[in-house]
Design a protein around this motif. Structure first.
Motif, PDB file in Angstrom:
ATOM      1  N   LYS A   2      51.095 -41.625  26.740  1.00  0.00           N
ATOM      2  CA  LYS A   2      51.100 -40.815  25.531  1.00  0.00           C
ATOM      3  C   LYS A   2      51.822 -39.495  25.783  1.00  0.00           C
ATOM      4  N   LYS A   3      52.343 -38.920  24.691  1.00  0.00           N
ATOM      5  CA  LYS A   3      53.093 -37.680  24.806  1.00  0.00           C
ATOM      6  C   LYS A   3      52.451 -36.610  23.941  1.00  0.00           C
ATOM      7  N   VAL A   4      52.319 -35.404  24.503  1.00  0.00           N
ATOM      8  CA  VAL A   4      51.754 -34.270  23.782  1.00  0.00           C
ATOM      9  C   VAL A   4      52.751 -33.119  23.768  1.00  0.00           C
ATOM     10  N   ALA A   5      52.566 -32.249  22.794  1.00  0.00           N
ATOM     11  CA  ALA A   5      53.328 -31.008  22.733  1.00  0.00           C
ATOM     12  C   ALA A   5      52.394 -29.905  23.210  1.00  0.00           C
ATOM     13  N   ILE A   6      52.775 -29.266  24.301  1.00  0.00           N
ATOM     14  CA  ILE A   6      52.000 -28.139  24.817  1.00  0.00           C
ATOM     15  C   ILE A   6      52.516 -26.883  24.130  1.00  0.00           C
ATOM     16  N   TYR A   7      51.590 -26.128  23.512  1.00  0.00           N
ATOM     17  CA  TYR A   7      51.963 -24.884  22.844  1.00  0.00           C
ATOM     18  C   TYR A   7      51.271 -23.723  23.550  1.00  0.00           C
ATOM     19  N   CYS A   8      52.081 -22.785  24.041  1.00  0.00           N
ATOM     20  CA  CYS A   8      51.580 -21.585  24.709  1.00  0.00           C
ATOM     21  C   CYS A   8      52.053 -20.376  23.911  1.00  0.00           C
ATOM     22  N   ARG A   9      51.177 -19.382  23.783  1.00  0.00           N
ATOM     23  CA  ARG A   9      51.563 -18.177  23.046  1.00  0.00           C
ATOM     24  C   ARG A   9      50.950 -16.943  23.691  1.00  0.00           C
ATOM     25  N   ILE A  10      51.789 -15.927  23.847  1.00  0.00           N
ATOM     26  CA  ILE A  10      51.299 -14.609  24.235  1.00  0.00           C
ATOM     27  C   ILE A  10      51.770 -13.619  23.177  1.00  0.00           C
ATOM     28  N   SER A  11      50.993 -12.565  22.980  1.00  0.00           N
ATOM     29  CA  SER A  11      51.310 -11.594  21.943  1.00  0.00           C
ATOM     30  C   SER A  11      52.269 -10.515  22.413  1.00  0.00           C
ATOM     31  N   THR A  12      52.182 -10.171  23.675  1.00  0.00           N
ATOM     32  CA  THR A  12      53.055  -9.122  24.201  1.00  0.00           C
ATOM     33  C   THR A  12      53.709  -9.597  25.496  1.00  0.00           C
ATOM     34  N   THR A  13      54.823  -9.012  25.806  1.00  0.00           N
ATOM     35  CA  THR A  13      55.544  -9.410  27.020  1.00  0.00           C
ATOM     36  C   THR A  13      54.814  -8.980  28.290  1.00  0.00           C
ATOM     37  N   SER A  14      53.814  -8.107  28.161  1.00  0.00           N
ATOM     38  CA  SER A  14      53.052  -7.696  29.344  1.00  0.00           C
ATOM     39  C   SER A  14      52.030  -8.759  29.757  1.00  0.00           C
ATOM     40  N   GLN A  15      51.767  -9.724  28.882  1.00  0.00           N
ATOM     41  CA  GLN A  15      50.855 -10.813  29.232  1.00  0.00           C
ATOM     42  C   GLN A  15      51.618 -11.882  30.008  1.00  0.00           C
ATOM     43  N   ASN A  16      50.881 -12.778  30.657  1.00  0.00           N
ATOM     44  CA  ASN A  16      51.498 -13.786  31.502  1.00  0.00           C
ATOM     45  C   ASN A  16      51.415 -15.168  30.854  1.00  0.00           C
ATOM     46  N   LEU A  17      52.540 -15.641  30.347  1.00  0.00           N
ATOM     47  CA  LEU A  17      52.614 -16.946  29.710  1.00  0.00           C
ATOM     48  C   LEU A  17      52.359 -18.080  30.700  1.00  0.00           C
ATOM     49  N   TYR A  18      52.693 -17.849  31.946  1.00  0.00           N
ATOM     50  CA  TYR A  18      52.548 -18.887  32.968  1.00  0.00           C
ATOM     51  C   TYR A  18      51.093 -19.321  33.141  1.00  0.00           C
TER      52      TYR A  18
END
Length: 157
Positions: A2-18
């Motif tokens: 199966k295939k999923v779409a992973i959605y990641c969101r941060i509000s500011t560039t000072s946060q770590n999306l990783y």
């Protein structure tokens, strides 16, 4: 597989999306899921272009079994948005998985969870509405004026 779409969101560039993408990718690997990652950075606006892109891909028939997020607040700004999006996805046969809340809506049994969330959302909106009306009644009974105070924009030129 199966295939999923992973959605990641941060509000500011000072946060770590990783941080999000690491745990979501690990979850997908453990469950044997293929995935594409959609990353939203600096999305303080109401409209989030990467999220809209993902929803549009699904509306156009992209083959995702589910959307995988770290937590509800990374997908939606409020419960209304969350419920509406989850209902649209369910109607299109796309599940929704949130790791933090341990919600996995990918089958008919889990759609009961979605109905429960919708009931809780309605309850939340009713409570907010009643509190607002009560406060407005009290302020009015105290003789205070409601609304924006008269200011420079109200003067005739």
């Amino acid at each position: 597989m199966k295939k999923v779409a992973i959605y990641c969101r941060i509000s500011t560039t000072s946060q770590n999306l990783y941080n999000q993408s690491f745990f979501l990718s690990q979850y997908a690997h453990e469950k044997g899921l293929e995935f594409d990652i959609f990353e939203e950075i600096g999305s303080t606006r109401i409209i989030r272009p990467i999220k809209q892109k993902l929803l549009n891909l699904i509306r156009l028939g992209a083959n995702y079994d589910a959307i995988l997020v770290y937590s509800f607040d990374r997908w939606a700004r409020d419960s209304k948005e969350l419920i509406f999006d989850m209902m649209e996805l369910a109607n299109r046969g796309v599940g929704f998985i949130s790791i933090k809340e341990k919600i996995d809506i990918r089958n008919d049994n889990s759609k009961e969870e979605l109905r429960l969330l919708a009931v809780l959302f309605k309850f939340e909106m009713d409570v907010i509405s009643e509190r607002t009306k009560m406060c407005l009644r009290r302020v009015k009974m105290e003789g205070k004026s409601l609304g924006r105070p008269v200011g420079s924009k109200d003067k005739n030129k």
